[in-house]
Design a protein around this motif. Structure first.
Motif, PDB file in Angstrom:
ATOM      1  N   VAL A 184       0.877  -1.168   0.000  1.00 35.30           N
ATOM      2  CA  VAL A 184       0.000   0.000   0.000  1.00 35.30           C
ATOM      3  C   VAL A 184       0.916   1.221   0.000  1.00 35.30           C
ATOM      4  CG1 VAL A 184      -1.832   1.237   1.209  1.00 35.30           C
ATOM      5  CG2 VAL A 184      -1.738  -1.287   1.311  1.00 35.30           C
ATOM      6  N   LEU A 185       0.928   1.960  -1.090  1.00 36.02           N
ATOM      7  CA  LEU A 185       1.855   3.077  -1.227  1.00 36.02           C
ATOM      8  C   LEU A 185       1.260   4.374  -0.695  1.00 36.02           C
ATOM      9  CD1 LEU A 185       3.286   2.353  -4.788  1.00 36.02           C
ATOM     10  CD2 LEU A 185       4.178   1.635  -2.571  1.00 36.02           C
ATOM     11  N   TRP A 186       2.130   5.179  -0.122  1.00 33.87           N
ATOM     12  CA  TRP A 186       1.746   6.506   0.380  1.00 33.87           C
ATOM     13  C   TRP A 186       1.478   7.415  -0.803  1.00 33.87           C
ATOM     14  CZ3 TRP A 186       5.677  10.765   1.209  1.00 33.87           C
ATOM     15  CH2 TRP A 186       5.071  11.904   1.767  1.00 33.87           C
ATOM     16  N   VAL A 187       0.370   8.140  -0.723  1.00 38.50           N
ATOM     17  CA  VAL A 187       0.037   9.149  -1.727  1.00 38.50           C
ATOM     18  C   VAL A 187       0.123  10.501  -1.005  1.00 38.50           C
ATOM     19  CG1 VAL A 187      -1.726  10.023  -3.300  1.00 38.50           C
ATOM     20  CG2 VAL A 187      -1.510   7.549  -2.901  1.00 38.50           C
ATOM     21  N   PRO A 188       1.211  11.251  -1.217  1.00 33.35           N
ATOM     22  CA  PRO A 188       1.360  12.526  -0.508  1.00 33.35           C
ATOM     23  C   PRO A 188       0.142  13.438  -0.722  1.00 33.35           C
ATOM     24  CG  PRO A 188       3.380  11.951  -1.648  1.00 33.35           C
ATOM     25  CD  PRO A 188       2.327  10.986  -2.108  1.00 33.35           C
ATOM     26  N   GLY A 189      -0.424  13.897   0.380  1.00 32.14           N
ATOM     27  CA  GLY A 189      -1.583  14.782   0.317  1.00 32.14           C
ATOM     28  C   GLY A 189      -2.849  14.078  -0.129  1.00 32.14           C
TER      29      GLY A 189
END
Length: 192
Positions: A184-189
């Motif tokens: 699960v990748l971080w999506v900035p903002g």
């Protein structure tokens, strides 16, 4: 040889606990907190292993790590004596750190490169491995703090071991996530 016939002793009822040397310290002593966090990390790894039936190689690595963490607990609960010689107490050794690095490289070699930070989650095994990783980081911070305390010593290999273990657990979490496919990748903002 460890032999535990009686589980409760009542010696800790006064808020103290015994170190490997026989010395008594308060239960909130930084040394006790450090090896308590190591024990907590070990328990979290045990939970993660319940979800690794399809990954026997990773499970075997984590089995060895759990044994190493008992070695580390023994290391931390036995403060080094000024006249301590090799083999006088169970200590983490550089070969254990080297083995973790080998395992990290082997597991990471099967993963695609990351394009973002990874959020804890994906599979149950990965989520538990991330939890174990964060507990390892706390244990490492406590060990470093202990090593900077007056008249306290923590072996360099012990601190290195915890540092590498948190790295191994990160890579292991990706490995447990279908070799990174279910990360699960971080999506900035992304939550705005």
């Amino acid at each position: 040889m460890v032999k535990l016939n009686k589980i409760y002793t009542r010696t800790g009822d006064d808020g103290t606990t015994g170190l490997g040397t026989g010395a008594r310290v308060v239960k909130y002593d930084l040394r006790v907190m450090a090896y308590g966090s190591v024990d907590e990390a070990n328990a979290a790894i045990g939970i993660a292993r319940l979800h690794l039936a399809d990954e026997p190689a990773l499970d075997a690595i984590l089995n060895r790590v759990q044994n190493d963490l008992f070695d580390l607990g023994a290391d931390l609960c036995t403060p080094a004596a000024a006249n301590e010689g090799p083999g006088d107490a169970l200590r983490i050794v550089p070969a254990q750190v080297d083995r973790l690095e080998h395992d990290i490289d082997a597991l990471n070699g099967e993963l695609s490169p990351l394009t973002s930070f990874v959020l804890p989650g994906g599979s149950p095994a990965a989520a538990h491995l991330h939890l174990a990783r964060t507990i390892c980081r706390r244990a490492e911070r406590e060990m470093v703090a202990l090593s900077h305390s007056a008249e306290e010593a923590v072996g360099r290999p012990a601190i290195q071991y915890m540092n590498r273990l948190s790295d191994l657990l990160f890579v292991a979490s990706r490995f447990a996530n279908g070799h990174g496919v279910r990360d699960v990748l971080w999506v900035p903002g992304g939550g705005r």
